[in-house]
Design an enzyme around this catalytic site. Structure first.
Site, short mmCIF file in Angstrom:
data_model
loop_
_atom_site.label_atom_id
_atom_site.label_comp_id
_atom_site.label_asym_id
_atom_site.label_seq_id
_atom_site.Cartn_x
_atom_site.Cartn_y
_atom_site.Cartn_z
N ALA A 147 0.88 -1.17 0.00
CA ALA A 147 0.00 0.00 0.00
C ALA A 147 0.92 1.23 0.00
O ALA A 147 2.14 1.09 -0.16
CB ALA A 147 -0.92 -0.04 1.21
N VAL A 148 0.35 2.40 0.20
CA VAL A 148 1.13 3.64 0.08
C VAL A 148 2.40 3.64 0.93
O VAL A 148 3.49 3.92 0.42
CB VAL A 148 0.24 4.85 0.51
CG1 VAL A 148 1.00 6.15 0.44
CG2 VAL A 148 -0.98 4.92 -0.36
N ARG B 290 0.28 -9.84 -0.50
CA ARG B 290 -0.61 -11.01 -0.49
C ARG B 290 -1.26 -11.19 -1.86
O ARG B 290 -1.30 -12.29 -2.40
CB ARG B 290 -1.67 -10.85 0.60
CG ARG B 290 -2.18 -12.19 1.06
CD ARG B 290 -3.46 -12.15 1.86
NE ARG B 290 -3.48 -11.23 2.97
CZ ARG B 290 -3.62 -11.58 4.25
NH1 ARG B 290 -3.68 -12.84 4.57
NH2 ARG B 290 -3.69 -10.67 5.19
N SER C 254 6.22 7.16 11.27
CA SER C 254 5.35 8.33 11.12
C SER C 254 5.85 9.25 10.03
O SER C 254 7.05 9.32 9.76
CB SER C 254 5.27 9.12 12.43
OG SER C 254 4.47 10.26 12.23
N LYS D 32 4.85 5.29 19.55
CA LYS D 32 4.11 5.75 18.36
C LYS D 32 2.65 6.05 18.72
O LYS D 32 2.05 7.01 18.22
CB LYS D 32 4.18 4.69 17.25
CG LYS D 32 3.32 5.01 16.02
CD LYS D 32 3.77 6.31 15.38
CE LYS D 32 3.11 6.75 14.10
NZ LYS D 32 1.81 6.46 13.73
N HIS E 199 2.60 9.34 20.33
CA HIS E 199 2.77 10.32 19.25
C HIS E 199 1.42 10.62 18.60
O HIS E 199 1.04 11.78 18.39
CB HIS E 199 3.76 9.78 18.20
CG HIS E 199 3.72 10.49 16.88
ND1 HIS E 199 2.71 10.29 15.95
CD2 HIS E 199 4.53 11.42 16.33
CE1 HIS E 199 2.92 11.07 14.90
NE2 HIS E 199 4.02 11.76 15.11
N ASN E 200 0.68 9.57 18.31
CA ASN E 200 -0.62 9.77 17.66
C ASN E 200 -1.61 10.48 18.57
O ASN E 200 -2.38 11.32 18.11
CB ASN E 200 -1.20 8.42 17.20
CG ASN E 200 -0.58 7.96 15.90
OD1 ASN E 200 0.56 8.29 15.62
ND2 ASN E 200 -1.30 7.19 15.13
N GLU F 127 -0.74 13.91 18.40
CA GLU F 127 -1.17 14.38 17.07
C GLU F 127 -2.67 14.78 17.12
O GLU F 127 -3.06 15.84 16.63
CB GLU F 127 -0.93 13.25 16.07
CG GLU F 127 -1.48 13.44 14.67
CD GLU F 127 -1.29 12.15 13.83
OE1 GLU F 127 -0.14 11.69 13.71
OE2 GLU F 127 -2.28 11.62 13.30
C1 6PG Z 1 1.55 9.19 11.29
C2 6PG Z 1 0.08 9.17 11.57
C3 6PG Z 1 -0.60 7.95 11.06
C4 6PG Z 1 -2.09 7.87 11.42
C5 6PG Z 1 -2.93 8.90 10.76
C6 6PG Z 1 -4.43 8.68 10.86
O1 6PG Z 1 2.26 9.33 12.26
O2 6PG Z 1 1.98 9.12 10.13
O3 6PG Z 1 -0.11 9.20 12.95
O4 6PG Z 1 0.06 6.86 11.59
O5 6PG Z 1 -2.55 6.65 11.04
O6 6PG Z 1 -2.60 10.15 11.24
O7 6PG Z 1 -4.89 8.54 12.17
P1 6PG Z 1 -6.46 8.69 12.49
O8 6PG Z 1 -7.20 8.07 11.33
O9 6PG Z 1 -6.70 7.97 13.74
O10 6PG Z 1 -6.72 10.16 12.55
#
Ligand code: 6PG
Length: 489
Positions: free
Chosen positions: A14-15, A36, A131, A185, A188-189, A192
């Site tokens: 994926a991306v 897969r 991230s 992590k 971190h989120n 975020e």
């Molecule tokens: C990162 C982000 C990433 C996260 C998205 C979406 O560090 O690159 O934290 O891992 O998946 O920001 O998160 P939500 O869908 O919960 O907003």
């Protein structure tokens, strides 16, 4: 017989997976790509990976046979059972001493379990935070690896080469054992979520109370991005605010005001509750998303429930007219952000102690300084605070942050009052202020709370002058003298 030429294999095209592979390839590593749905491997090799040293595999066994020893396999698949399925299939093909890395947003408790299960079979497991989104993965993410420490020397070179650099240092270092990488992590989120909510509350005030247009808000964010608030999230918010759709209408105005989430913010909140750490701002940010999702109900309620209408006067130059308030909103955002990070680091400190991970707070600040979604100048200041005092109890007790909050607090209080009087919800701004006032309060009303608990349930209380000794009072004269048994949540 296949020659083992690949330095690492990556599963999941994926991306994030594709971009990490391209990044590793740029840094001279031979990567074997697998997915897969195998047709995706061919597609990738014929398109993005064309002309590179990237190789593909037609099956897991083929992939394993192409890897140099100790084999390094990185998974970038959906968190949950897919990770366990791949681990089971891989361990049947790999040998003790080989390394399995999970780069998804996995629950850190799962990573701790996997690390132990794999160690028992002789495999080295790493759960790593990745991230920075698509661009970060391609040109330099922030990487937060944790797990079996014996794996680190074998992956360090690849990880630190592809990671973002901040002041010449890689935004990647070993975080700690078991699920420590995914835990960091996750925090971190959570942070975020908090940062995004704070910026959104500032946007709401700038729009509804100051009456600024989208382009004017973009200009305000542009100014803020040249200050102590300089960060990736302010920068993208600036760009979002001025972005126009093909019909020349601002796209942000067309987007449904109902926020989604994938769960890492919620996990952070739950961990805060489990650990007894008041990460109020992160939890408010999660709940603000939940509340936003009640769109239809909110529309109905907006017609029924009373409240003040935001007073945005029609003035010729709102940027000039509201200059003082705009500056105050900036300081309110800044002070709230300091609280948010102070809370996040409190959670990391407590969890680190609980699990014996010895997390390095300065190292984590550096990992977040560049590459990741919360990257900012601000994290450089946090790094400094922990370099000066590695055992700092709380960020708020650092001289710099203490003074920054002190100089912002009056504006912060004014902004909260303005929001309240105008009926603009500010769960993150106001809960951050409530935390600040609670944290700096030498005497909270919890004495009454303890008395209430003892009154109705004989739950006992301690006295100011005899801490550690628990007393029960027969408050009514008809209660018993037996106290309730003690248990902790
Ligand atoms: C990162 C982000 C990433 C996260 C998205 C979406 O560090 O690159 O934290 O891992 O998946 O920001 O998160 P939500 O869908 O919960 O907003």
């Amino acid at each position: 017989m296949t020659t083992a030429t690949a330095d690492i294999a990556l599963i999941g095209l994926a991306v994030m997976g594709k971009n990490l592979i391209m990044n590793m390839n740029d840094h001279g590593f031979t990567v074997c790509a697998f997915n897969r749905t195998v047709s995706k491997v061919d597609e990738f090799l014929q398109n993005e990976a064309k002309g590179t040293n990237i190789i593909g595999a037609t099956s897991l066994a083929d992939m394993v046979s192409k890897l140099k020893r100790p084999r390094r396999v990185m998974l970038l698949v959906k968190a949950g059972s897919a990770v366990d399925d791949f681990i089971n299939n891989l361990t049947a093909l790999m040998e003790p001493g080989d390394i399995i890395i999970d780069g998804g947003n996995s629950d850190f408790n799962d990573s701790t379990r996997r690390c132990k299960e794999l160690a028992a079979k002789g495999f080295l497991y790493v759960g790593t935070g990745v991230s920075g989104g698509e661009d970060g993965a391609r040109y330099g993410p922030s990487l937060m690896p944790g797990g079996n420490p014996e794996a680190w020397p074998h992956i360090k070179d690849i990880f630190q080469s592809i990671a973002a650099k901040s002041e010449g240092e890689p935004c990647c270092d070993w975080v700690g054992s078991e699920g420590a990488g995914h835990f960091v992590k996750m925090v971190h989120n959570g942070i975020e979520y908090g940062d995004m909510q704070l910026i959104s509350e500032a946007y709401h005030l700038l729009k509804s109370v100051c009456g600024l247009s989208n382009d004017e808000i973009s200009a305000v964010f542009d100014e803020w991005n040249k200050s102590e608030l300089e960060s990736f999230l302010i920068e993208i918010s600036r760009d979002i605010m001025k972005f126009r759709d093909t019909d020349n209408v601002h796209l942000v105005d067309k987007i449904l005001d109902s926020a989604s989430q994938k769960g890492t913010g919620k996990w952070t909140g739950k961990t805060g509750l489990d650990m007894g750490i008041p990460i109020t701002l992160i939890v408010e940010a999660v709940f603000a998303r939940c509340l936003s999702s009640f769109k239809d109900e909110r529309v109905k309620a907006s017609l029924l429930l009373q409240g003040p209408k935001p007073k945005s006067e029609n003035v010729a130059n709102p940027l000039e007219h509201h200059k003082k308030l705009i500056d105050s909103i900036k300081l309110a955002l800044y002070a709230s952000k300091i609280i948010s990070y102070a809370q996040g680091f409190m959670l990391m400190r407590a969890t680190s102690q609980e699990y014996g991970w010895t997390l390095n707070m300065g190292g984590i600040s550096l990992m977040w300084r560049g590459g990741c979604i919360i990257r900012s100048v601000f994290l450089g200041r946090i790094k400094k605070a922990f370099t000066t005092n590695p055992t700092l109890d709380n960020l708020l007790l650092d001289d710099f942050f203490n003074q920054e909050v002190a100089r912002s607090q009056l504006s912060w209080r004014e902004v909260c009052c303005t929001g309240i009087m105008n009926g603009v919800p500010m769960p993150a701004f106001s809960s951050a202020l409530a935390f600040y006032d609670g944290y700096r309060c030498d005497k909270l009303p919890a004495n009454l709370l303890q008395a209430q608990r003892d009154y109705f349930g004989a739950h006992t209380y301690e006295l100011l002058d005899s801490r550690g000794q628990f007393h029960h009072t027969n408050w009514t004269g008809h209660g018993g003298t037996t106290s309730a048994s003690t248990y902790n949540v």
